[in-house]
Design a protein around this motif. Structure first.
Motif, PDB file in Angstrom:
ATOM      1  N   GLU A   1       0.788  -1.232   0.000  1.00  0.00           N
ATOM      2  CA  GLU A   1       0.000   0.000   0.000  1.00  0.00           C
ATOM      3  C   GLU A   1       0.822   1.285   0.000  1.00  0.00           C
ATOM      4  N   ASN A   2       2.140   1.207   0.166  1.00  0.00           N
ATOM      5  CA  ASN A   2       2.981   2.405   0.060  1.00  0.00           C
ATOM      6  C   ASN A   2       4.437   1.982  -0.156  1.00  0.00           C
ATOM      7  N   GLY A   3       5.332   2.975  -0.266  1.00  0.00           N
ATOM      8  CA  GLY A   3       6.731   2.689  -0.568  1.00  0.00           C
ATOM      9  C   GLY A   3       7.432   1.879   0.496  1.00  0.00           C
ATOM     10  N   GLU A   4       7.186   2.188   1.762  1.00  0.00           N
ATOM     11  CA  GLU A   4       7.861   1.459   2.847  1.00  0.00           C
ATOM     12  C   GLU A   4       7.472  -0.014   2.842  1.00  0.00           C
ATOM     13  N   ARG A   5       6.160  -0.283   2.644  1.00  0.00           N
ATOM     14  CA  ARG A   5       5.707  -1.674   2.577  1.00  0.00           C
ATOM     15  C   ARG A   5       6.360  -2.386   1.388  1.00  0.00           C
ATOM     16  N   ALA A   6       6.509  -1.689   0.286  1.00  0.00           N
ATOM     17  CA  ALA A   6       7.138  -2.285  -0.891  1.00  0.00           C
ATOM     18  C   ALA A   6       8.582  -2.677  -0.602  1.00  0.00           C
ATOM     19  N   LEU A   7       9.328  -1.835   0.116  1.00  0.00           N
ATOM     20  CA  LEU A   7      10.717  -2.161   0.460  1.00  0.00           C
ATOM     21  C   LEU A   7      10.782  -3.379   1.373  1.00  0.00           C
ATOM     22  N   GLU A   8       9.808  -3.519   2.262  1.00  0.00           N
ATOM     23  CA  GLU A   8       9.756  -4.703   3.134  1.00  0.00           C
ATOM     24  C   GLU A   8       9.542  -5.963   2.300  1.00  0.00           C
ATOM     25  N   VAL A   9       8.658  -5.873   1.286  1.00  0.00           N
ATOM     26  CA  VAL A   9       8.416  -7.027   0.405  1.00  0.00           C
ATOM     27  C   VAL A   9       9.684  -7.363  -0.377  1.00  0.00           C
ATOM     28  N   LEU A  10      10.369  -6.345  -0.886  1.00  0.00           N
ATOM     29  CA  LEU A  10      11.584  -6.544  -1.675  1.00  0.00           C
ATOM     30  C   LEU A  10      12.710  -7.139  -0.842  1.00  0.00           C
ATOM     31  N   ALA A  11      12.706  -6.896   0.451  1.00  0.00           N
ATOM     32  CA  ALA A  11      13.735  -7.459   1.330  1.00  0.00           C
ATOM     33  C   ALA A  11      13.585  -8.973   1.422  1.00  0.00           C
ATOM     34  N   ARG A  12      12.359  -9.470   1.187  1.00  0.00           N
ATOM     35  CA  ARG A  12      12.117 -10.910   1.281  1.00  0.00           C
ATOM     36  C   ARG A  12      12.187 -11.601  -0.082  1.00  0.00           C
ATOM     37  N   LYS A  13      11.730 -10.888  -1.143  1.00  0.00           N
ATOM     38  CA  LYS A  13      11.629 -11.549  -2.438  1.00  0.00           C
ATOM     39  C   LYS A  13      11.798 -10.529  -3.556  1.00  0.00           C
ATOM     40  N   ILE A  14      12.461 -10.923  -4.628  1.00  0.00           N
ATOM     41  CA  ILE A  14      12.702 -10.053  -5.777  1.00  0.00           C
ATOM     42  C   ILE A  14      11.680 -10.396  -6.875  1.00  0.00           C
ATOM     43  N   PRO A  15      10.794  -9.456  -7.250  1.00  0.00           N
ATOM     44  CA  PRO A  15       9.827  -9.723  -8.329  1.00  0.00           C
ATOM     45  C   PRO A  15      10.468  -9.492  -9.697  1.00  0.00           C
ATOM     46  N   ASP A  16       9.741  -9.849 -10.733  1.00  0.00           N
ATOM     47  CA  ASP A  16      10.230  -9.611 -12.095  1.00  0.00           C
ATOM     48  C   ASP A  16       9.971  -8.166 -12.548  1.00  0.00           C
ATOM     49  N   LEU A  17       8.981  -7.492 -11.919  1.00  0.00           N
ATOM     50  CA  LEU A  17       8.605  -6.144 -12.341  1.00  0.00           C
ATOM     51  C   LEU A  17       7.901  -5.448 -11.181  1.00  0.00           C
ATOM     52  N   ILE A  18       8.094  -4.138 -11.109  1.00  0.00           N
ATOM     53  CA  ILE A  18       7.401  -3.325 -10.105  1.00  0.00           C
ATOM     54  C   ILE A  18       6.579  -2.271 -10.840  1.00  0.00           C
ATOM     55  N   ILE A  19       5.305  -2.154 -10.449  1.00  0.00           N
ATOM     56  CA  ILE A  19       4.431  -1.093 -10.959  1.00  0.00           C
ATOM     57  C   ILE A  19       4.010  -0.253  -9.757  1.00  0.00           C
ATOM     58  N   SER A  20       4.373   1.023  -9.759  1.00  0.00           N
ATOM     59  CA  SER A  20       4.135   1.860  -8.583  1.00  0.00           C
ATOM     60  C   SER A  20       3.403   3.143  -8.939  1.00  0.00           C
ATOM     61  N   ASP A  21       2.465   3.512  -8.046  1.00  0.00           N
ATOM     62  CA  ASP A  21       1.846   4.829  -8.128  1.00  0.00           C
ATOM     63  C   ASP A  21       2.879   5.860  -7.661  1.00  0.00           C
ATOM     64  N   ILE A  22       2.630   7.151  -7.931  1.00  0.00           N
ATOM     65  CA  ILE A  22       3.565   8.193  -7.491  1.00  0.00           C
ATOM     66  C   ILE A  22       3.087   8.855  -6.205  1.00  0.00           C
ATOM     67  N   ILE A  23       1.831   9.356  -6.215  1.00  0.00           N
ATOM     68  CA  ILE A  23       1.319  10.070  -5.045  1.00  0.00           C
ATOM     69  C   ILE A  23       0.814   9.054  -4.027  1.00  0.00           C
ATOM     70  N   MET A  24       1.615   8.850  -2.949  1.00  0.00           N
ATOM     71  CA  MET A  24       1.257   7.900  -1.900  1.00  0.00           C
ATOM     72  C   MET A  24       1.695   8.459  -0.557  1.00  0.00           C
ATOM     73  N   PRO A  25       1.043   8.074   0.538  1.00  0.00           N
ATOM     74  CA  PRO A  25       1.505   8.499   1.862  1.00  0.00           C
ATOM     75  C   PRO A  25       2.763   7.719   2.266  1.00  0.00           C
ATOM     76  N   VAL A  26       3.408   8.177   3.326  1.00  0.00           N
ATOM     77  CA  VAL A  26       4.589   7.551   3.923  1.00  0.00           C
ATOM     78  C   VAL A  26       5.819   7.702   3.005  1.00  0.00           C
TER      79      VAL A  26
END
Length: 579
Positions: A41-66
């Motif tokens: 749901e935001n950038g910090e959560r995405a970094l936590e996911v990436l610390a556990r597993k590397i996906p093939d592609l990331i699609i991210s919104d720009i305007i987000m909280p945190v």
């Protein structure tokens, strides 16, 4: 045994989106395309996911909280473990500075919302299929600063990545432009439709006679849509055929056309579908296989296009509309849609006209009945009065009282008929007000009564009224005479003021109780006396006075003494130019 190829695992995509709805929509698109998705749901959560597993592609919104999408992109690209993951920035932003920030943050692609799903999937496939080799430390070391709108941005030296990004931004701009053009085209089409419908509605709301109104509506529709001939039909009660009620031409046509299209017989499947089931029919007579006997004849007479649409009102098919042209019509979805809208408006207009005709017919029948009743009843009343007057002289005192009671009842019947006739005239006649000498009207009405003492000094006032004005004094004087038991005296006074003329008709009768004064002019309001009528006289009087721009009210002949006689006051507008 032959070895079966191992199934290719689905590509994994990380979605970074703070909007739950947007995330679910994007996940649904990707799931249906065969990708495996995870949502943060935001950038910090995405970094936590990436610390556990590397996906093939990331699609991210720009305007987000945190943590916004730019900061997330920078964190990913500066991490040796994650910097080679392709990243698409997905945003509603469209300013050129957003593109500069995206390049600076290290994004691989840039797509603006709203986006076509197939375009998004195409970009994802292209990125995953043409994934570039990992960026070496040396190749990634340098950066080039550039100035844009007073601000310095820094771009890495990976020219291929920059080119990919700029191409994706350009494609996004092209898509936006196409969407803008499509929206503009839809807007123009919508405005054209609204304009056409407004023209038809404007005609249908005019005050023309019913038949002329139908002809004008049909002619307008034909002219707008480029057809030369047209007809309107109404279904018969037996639902066996539809008969033509209106025919119009915008260009000279064969007289045989009108004869041919005079009746739509429901024995033909084409007309049955049209007039019973309400299914429009669009026929290109220049190439289509004839669908009915009439279409064969129409083609032989030079027609090339035929549009048949149902006339619908309140969800019921009441008839049909036929448009014929000697020119070819493509009958595109847009033209069909517009013709359907036109037929709907014409259907409403036809239904309105039918209701008006029924109302007019009902009014004519009602007036006929009133004429017959008034004439016949008045004849009976006149005959009865004549016989009573002849009989009266030969009766004794007791029987004379009974005869007088009968004569009063007959007089009341005559009065009621007269009031009904006056109400009818008030509704039928909308004559313009004209200057009238008040004195002439008062003297004409008072002269009709014998045995009544009138107190009236005369007046020079000229007021605005019409030919029914005398009925005001007929009703008021008649009311006073009826309620006065013996020796009726009626006083009429006129006060000619600057802005209005006030008239008072006062009598020496029993008066009007205070509680009835506000209601005495209401329709069918009756007094408490045995001599009370049906309440029409005062109702008519109020209606006439208000129609002249004045007002009327009840009072006492002697202020505060309600049992010493009634006084009816009313005002009138003085004439600007006396006669």
């Amino acid at each position: 045994m032959a070895e079966h190829p191992k199934p290719v695992p689905a590509k994994e995509i990380l979605i970074v989106e703070d909007s739950h709805v947007q995330a679910e929509i994007l996940k649904h698109i990707l799931d249906n395309a065969g990708y495996t998705c995870q949502v943060a749901e935001n950038g910090e959560r995405a970094l936590e996911v990436l610390a556990r597993k590397i996906p093939d592609l990331i699609i991210s919104d720009i305007i987000m909280p945190v943590m916004n999408g730019y900061d997330l992109c920078r964190e990913i690209k500066k991490n040796v473990r994650t910097k080679n993951i392709p990243l698409i920035l997905l945003t509603a932003l469209s300013d050129s500075r957003d593109i500069a920030l995206a390049i600076e943050s290290g994004a691989d692609n840039f797509i603006t919302k709203p986006y076509p799903a197939d375009y998004l999937l195409q970009r994802i496939r292209k990125i995953l299929e043409n994934r570039r080799p990992p960026i070496s430390e040396k190749a990634d070391a340098g950066s080039v600063p550039f100035l844009y709108e007073g601000k310095t941005y820094s771009i890495g030296m990976d020219r291929v990545r920059i080119l990919d990004f700029l191409l994706s931004a350009y494609e996004a701009a092209v898509i936006q432009h196409r969407e803008f053009q499509r929206s503009q085209k839809e807007l123009r089409t919508t405005n054209e439709r609204i304009n056409i419908l407004n023209q038809i509605i404007s005609v249908s709301n005019s005050s023309m006679k019913p038949d002329a109104l139908l002809e004008s509506i049909l002619h307008k529709a034909l002219s707008i849509q480029g057809f030369e001939m047209g007809a309107l039909y109404l279904n018969n009660t037996g639902k066996t055929e539809a008969t033509m009620i209106c025919y119009q031409e915008t260009a000279p046509a064969s007289s045989d056309l009108r004869v041919l299209m005079g009746v739509l017989n429901f024995g033909e499947p084409l007309y049955q579908e049209l007039c019973i089931r309400g299914i429009p029919q669009f026929v290109d007579l220049s190439k289509d296989t004839p669908v009915s006997r009439d279409s064969i004849i129409l083609r032989d007479l030079g027609a090339r296009s035929l549009a048949l649409l149902p006339l619908v009102s309140a969800s019921t098919v009441i008839g049909a509309m036929a448009f014929i042209s000697t020119r070819k019509h493509d009958f595109s979805d847009q033209e069909r849609s517009l013709l359907s809208l036109i037929s709907t408006e014409i259907g409403n207009a036809v239904q309105k006209i039918l209701l008006l005709k029924r109302l007019e017919q009902s009014n004519d029948e009602t007036n006929l009945y009133l004429d017959i009743m008034s004439h016949d009843i008045n004849n009976v009343n006149a005959g009865a009065l004549m016989q009573l007057e002849l009989l009266y002289e030969s009766l004794d005192a007791e029987n004379r009282k009974m005869a007088e009671t009968i004569m009063r009842a007959i007089d009341q019947s005559v009065e009621i008929i007269g009031n009904v006739s006056t109400i009818r005239r008030m509704h039928e006649q909308k004559a313009a007000l004209r200057p009238i000498r008040l004195d002439e009207v008062i003297r004409a009405e008072t002269g009709r009564y014998s045995g009544v003492i009138f107190h009236y000094a005369g007046t020079d006032a000229v007021v605005m009224a019409d030919d029914l004005f005398g009925q005001v004094f007929t009703n008021l004087i008649g009311n006073s005479v009826k309620f006065c038991t013996e020796n009726p005296e009626i006083t009429i006074t006129v006060e000619d003021r600057a802005e209005q003329v006030q008239v008072t008709v006062a009598d020496n009768g029993p008066g009007i109780p205070d509680e009835l004064k506000p209601e005495v002019f209401d329709r069918f309001r009756k007094g408490k006396s045995k001599k009370s009528g049906k309440g029409l006289g005062l109702f008519i009087t109020r209606h006439l006075i208000e129609g002249y721009g004045g007002r009327i009210w009840a009072g006492d002949r002697i202020f505060g003494r309600q049992d010493q006689g009634a006084a009816i006051h009313f005002t009138l507008i003085p004439a600007e130019y006396p006669v």
